[in-house]
Design a protein around this motif. Structure first.
Motif, PDB file in Angstrom:
ATOM      1  N   ALA A  55     -19.199  -2.932 -17.572  1.00 34.24           N
ATOM      2  CA  ALA A  55     -18.166  -2.840 -16.600  1.00 34.24           C
ATOM      3  C   ALA A  55     -17.142  -4.106 -17.091  1.00 34.24           C
ATOM      4  O   ALA A  55     -17.665  -4.950 -17.739  1.00 34.24           O
ATOM      5  N   ASP A  56     -15.978  -3.828 -16.770  1.00 33.64           N
ATOM      6  CA  ASP A  56     -14.878  -4.652 -17.225  1.00 33.64           C
ATOM      7  C   ASP A  56     -14.455  -5.447 -15.925  1.00 33.64           C
ATOM      8  O   ASP A  56     -13.965  -6.645 -16.251  1.00 33.64           O
ATOM      9  N   TYR A  57     -14.790  -5.161 -14.718  1.00 33.42           N
ATOM     10  CA  TYR A  57     -14.387  -5.991 -13.645  1.00 33.42           C
ATOM     11  C   TYR A  57     -15.493  -5.858 -12.563  1.00 33.42           C
ATOM     12  O   TYR A  57     -16.196  -4.937 -12.389  1.00 33.42           O
ATOM     13  N   LEU A  58     -15.520  -7.018 -11.788  1.00 28.37           N
ATOM     14  CA  LEU A  58     -16.684  -7.254 -10.618  1.00 28.37           C
ATOM     15  C   LEU A  58     -15.812  -7.420  -9.512  1.00 28.37           C
ATOM     16  O   LEU A  58     -14.918  -8.300  -9.316  1.00 28.37           O
ATOM     17  N   GLY A  59     -16.297  -6.722  -8.497  1.00 27.94           N
ATOM     18  CA  GLY A  59     -15.243  -6.842  -7.179  1.00 27.94           C
ATOM     19  C   GLY A  59     -16.180  -7.770  -5.892  1.00 27.94           C
ATOM     20  O   GLY A  59     -17.298  -7.116  -5.720  1.00 27.94           O
ATOM     21  N   PHE A  60     -15.555  -8.824  -5.252  1.00 23.19           N
ATOM     22  CA  PHE A  60     -16.208  -9.425  -4.408  1.00 23.19           C
ATOM     23  C   PHE A  60     -15.312  -9.410  -3.147  1.00 23.19           C
ATOM     24  O   PHE A  60     -14.161  -9.791  -3.128  1.00 23.19           O
ATOM     25  N   ILE A  61     -15.944  -8.779  -2.291  1.00 20.02           N
ATOM     26  CA  ILE A  61     -14.991  -8.728  -0.864  1.00 20.02           C
ATOM     27  C   ILE A  61     -15.108  -9.953  -0.083  1.00 20.02           C
ATOM     28  O   ILE A  61     -16.149 -10.396   0.333  1.00 20.02           O
ATOM     29  N   PHE A  62     -13.914 -10.478   0.348  1.00 23.37           N
ATOM     30  CA  PHE A  62     -13.759 -11.615   1.195  1.00 23.37           C
ATOM     31  C   PHE A  62     -13.290 -11.222   2.796  1.00 23.37           C
ATOM     32  O   PHE A  62     -13.143 -12.051   3.573  1.00 23.37           O
ATOM     33  N   ALA A  63     -13.072 -10.108   2.885  1.00 21.85           N
ATOM     34  CA  ALA A  63     -12.479  -9.478   4.042  1.00 21.85           C
ATOM     35  C   ALA A  63     -13.635  -8.735   5.057  1.00 21.85           C
ATOM     36  O   ALA A  63     -14.762  -8.602   4.414  1.00 21.85           O
ATOM     37  N   GLU A  64     -13.336  -8.555   6.061  1.00 23.50           N
ATOM     38  CA  GLU A  64     -14.688  -7.998   7.097  1.00 23.50           C
ATOM     39  C   GLU A  64     -14.983  -6.792   6.567  1.00 23.50           C
ATOM     40  O   GLU A  64     -14.327  -5.738   6.403  1.00 23.50           O
ATOM     41  N   SER A  65     -16.268  -6.705   6.172  1.00 26.02           N
ATOM     42  CA  SER A  65     -16.854  -5.364   5.526  1.00 26.02           C
ATOM     43  C   SER A  65     -18.392  -5.679   5.469  1.00 26.02           C
ATOM     44  O   SER A  65     -18.792  -6.923   5.515  1.00 26.02           O
ATOM     45  N   LYS A  66     -19.139  -4.569   5.704  1.00 25.41           N
ATOM     46  CA  LYS A  66     -20.426  -4.668   5.375  1.00 25.41           C
ATOM     47  C   LYS A  66     -20.839  -5.133   4.118  1.00 25.41           C
ATOM     48  O   LYS A  66     -22.162  -5.662   3.840  1.00 25.41           O
ATOM     49  N   ARG A  67     -20.043  -5.205   3.169  1.00 24.95           N
ATOM     50  CA  ARG A  67     -20.183  -5.788   1.812  1.00 24.95           C
ATOM     51  C   ARG A  67     -19.654  -7.014   1.680  1.00 24.95           C
ATOM     52  O   ARG A  67     -19.539  -7.566   0.459  1.00 24.95           O
ATOM     53  N   LYS A  68     -19.019  -7.702   2.752  1.00 25.86           N
ATOM     54  CA  LYS A  68     -18.303  -9.139   2.615  1.00 25.86           C
ATOM     55  C   LYS A  68     -19.288 -10.007   2.229  1.00 25.86           C
ATOM     56  O   LYS A  68     -20.533 -10.217   2.329  1.00 25.86           O
ATOM     57  N   VAL A  69     -19.048 -11.076   1.222  1.00 25.24           N
ATOM     58  CA  VAL A  69     -19.659 -12.146   0.823  1.00 25.24           C
ATOM     59  C   VAL A  69     -18.809 -13.421   1.026  1.00 25.24           C
ATOM     60  O   VAL A  69     -17.806 -13.370   1.389  1.00 25.24           O
ATOM     61  N   THR A  70     -19.623 -14.454   1.289  1.00 20.85           N
ATOM     62  CA  THR A  70     -18.897 -15.669   1.630  1.00 20.85           C
ATOM     63  C   THR A  70     -18.480 -16.304   0.069  1.00 20.85           C
ATOM     64  O   THR A  70     -19.013 -16.210  -1.061  1.00 20.85           O
ATOM     65  N   PRO A  71     -17.381 -17.219   0.206  1.00 17.68           N
ATOM     66  CA  PRO A  71     -17.082 -17.985  -1.093  1.00 17.68           C
ATOM     67  C   PRO A  71     -18.080 -18.632  -1.834  1.00 17.68           C
ATOM     68  O   PRO A  71     -18.235 -18.643  -2.848  1.00 17.68           O
ATOM     69  N   ILE A  72     -19.215 -19.095  -0.985  1.00 20.19           N
ATOM     70  CA  ILE A  72     -20.018 -19.734  -1.487  1.00 20.19           C
ATOM     71  C   ILE A  72     -20.944 -18.962  -2.235  1.00 20.19           C
ATOM     72  O   ILE A  72     -21.617 -19.354  -3.477  1.00 20.19           O
ATOM     73  N   LYS A  73     -21.448 -17.750  -1.832  1.00 22.92           N
ATOM     74  CA  LYS A  73     -22.276 -16.639  -2.447  1.00 22.92           C
ATOM     75  C   LYS A  73     -21.729 -16.252  -3.561  1.00 22.92           C
ATOM     76  O   LYS A  73     -22.125 -16.115  -4.647  1.00 22.92           O
ATOM     77  N   ALA A  74     -20.189 -15.984  -3.557  1.00 27.15           N
ATOM     78  CA  ALA A  74     -19.670 -15.337  -4.761  1.00 27.15           C
ATOM     79  C   ALA A  74     -19.315 -16.554  -5.876  1.00 27.15           C
ATOM     80  O   ALA A  74     -19.923 -16.207  -7.132  1.00 27.15           O
ATOM     81  N   ARG A  75     -19.419 -17.586  -5.664  1.00 24.38           N
ATOM     82  CA  ARG A  75     -19.328 -18.849  -6.333  1.00 24.38           C
ATOM     83  C   ARG A  75     -20.884 -19.005  -7.219  1.00 24.38           C
ATOM     84  O   ARG A  75     -20.778 -19.090  -8.530  1.00 24.38           O
ATOM     85  N   GLU A  76     -21.792 -18.815  -6.376  1.00 20.56           N
ATOM     86  CA  GLU A  76     -23.215 -18.882  -6.900  1.00 20.56           C
ATOM     87  C   GLU A  76     -23.411 -17.497  -7.914  1.00 20.56           C
ATOM     88  O   GLU A  76     -23.840 -17.887  -8.979  1.00 20.56           O
ATOM     89  N   ILE A  77     -22.978 -16.501  -7.522  1.00 17.81           N
ATOM     90  CA  ILE A  77     -23.385 -15.375  -8.568  1.00 17.81           C
ATOM     91  C   ILE A  77     -22.503 -15.601  -9.547  1.00 17.81           C
ATOM     92  O   ILE A  77     -22.713 -15.220 -10.838  1.00 17.81           O
ATOM     93  N   ILE A  78     -21.222 -15.797  -9.539  1.00 19.82           N
ATOM     94  CA  ILE A  78     -20.210 -15.958 -10.622  1.00 19.82           C
ATOM     95  C   ILE A  78     -20.694 -17.076 -11.611  1.00 19.82           C
ATOM     96  O   ILE A  78     -20.687 -16.640 -12.801  1.00 19.82           O
ATOM     97  N   ARG A  79     -21.059 -18.174 -11.190  1.00 17.58           N
ATOM     98  CA  ARG A  79     -21.452 -19.170 -12.228  1.00 17.58           C
ATOM     99  C   ARG A  79     -22.866 -18.921 -13.035  1.00 17.58           C
ATOM    100  O   ARG A  79     -23.068 -19.619 -13.941  1.00 17.58           O
ATOM    101  N   ASN A  80     -23.570 -18.050 -12.515  1.00 20.32           N
ATOM    102  CA  ASN A  80     -24.789 -17.364 -13.152  1.00 20.32           C
ATOM    103  C   ASN A  80     -24.854 -16.220 -14.044  1.00 20.32           C
ATOM    104  O   ASN A  80     -25.604 -15.827 -14.563  1.00 20.32           O
ATOM    105  N   LEU A  81     -23.578 -15.690 -13.991  1.00 22.16           N
ATOM    106  CA  LEU A  81     -23.331 -14.454 -14.866  1.00 22.16           C
ATOM    107  C   LEU A  81     -23.371 -14.740 -16.336  1.00 22.16           C
ATOM    108  O   LEU A  81     -22.832 -15.808 -16.606  1.00 22.16           O
ATOM    109  N   LYS A  82     -23.663 -13.940 -17.052  1.00 24.62           N
ATOM    110  CA  LYS A  82     -23.795 -13.976 -18.667  1.00 24.62           C
ATOM    111  C   LYS A  82     -23.000 -12.646 -18.934  1.00 24.62           C
ATOM    112  O   LYS A  82     -23.079 -11.619 -18.869  1.00 24.62           O
ATOM    113  N   GLY A  83     -21.642 -13.047 -19.790  1.00 29.70           N
ATOM    114  CA  GLY A  83     -20.926 -12.045 -20.289  1.00 29.70           C
ATOM    115  C   GLY A  83     -19.567 -12.226 -19.715  1.00 29.70           C
ATOM    116  O   GLY A  83     -19.140 -12.836 -18.985  1.00 29.70           O
TER     117      GLY A  83
END
Length: 205
Positions: free
Chosen positions: A22-50
């Protein structure tokens, strides 16, 4: 073919997307069943390799809040998926993907009206009629103004990506629910979608 996997909420799914190409990863910060908090997104992004671009999806949010979340979470691109104006897009310091809802072929004129780095073509929300489960690729073929980098979204899946790519030949394809099983990201479907998207592009070259 560039691929964006959207609506991510776990490190496992995000890393699987990267490992699969994949070239792009999408994180949703709007109202949605897939919504993530900024804290959760930051945690994921900081631990990504690649090396991958991280996209934050917002709907009618203020420039100040978008900028705050983007900096905190470590985003690279902003996706505006509401009724935002060009003025709002122009105030953002990061590249912008502006989502355009395609009700009919006439809506494609909006592609030329926006001065953003990217345009995303998507289905109307809450659309249940079978004919609208995907965009009408046959009707759209050859009618998209390619002055922009076009992201094609709207009902894509491993099963139909071949047809979509052959007819539209976009810059990138964007998928969320099409790589899920019962509302959860399915790692096998993520791998299959990326594989199919990239294989079909190779056949067109």
């Amino acid at each position: 073919m560039h691929v964006k996997i959207c609506g991510l909420s776990t490190l496992e799914a995000a890393q699987t997307a990267i490992d699969s190409g994949a070239d792009y990863l999408g994180f949703i910060f709007a109202e949605s069943k897939r919504k993530v908090t900024p804290i959760k997104a930051r945690e994921i992004i900081r631990n990504l390799k690649g090396n991958v671009k991280k996209v934050g999806v917002f709907v009618n949010e203020s420039v100040e809040e978008i900028s705050r979340i983007a900096e905190y979470a470590g985003l690279d691109i902003i996706q505006l998926h509401g009724t935002e104006s060009q003025e709002i897009a122009s105030q953002l310091s990061l590249p912008v993907i502006k989502a355009i809802t395609i009700h009919s072929i006439e809506d494609l004129i909006q592609v030329q009206e926006w001065k953003t780095e990217y345009i995303l073509l998507d289905l109307p929300k809450n659309q249940t009629a079978p004919i609208k489960k995907t965009l009408n690729w046959e009707e759209m073929k050859g009618k998209i103004p390619y002055s922009k980098h076009i992201f094609l979204a709207g009902g894509l899946s491993p099963e139909n990506i071949e047809t979509a790519v052959k007819l539209i030949q976009p810059y990138a394809v964007d998928v969320s629910s099409g790589v899920e099983t019962e509302g959860t990201k399915d790692l096998a479907k993520i791998k299959a979608f990326i594989r199919e998207a990239q294989c079909k592009e190779e056949e067109l070259i």
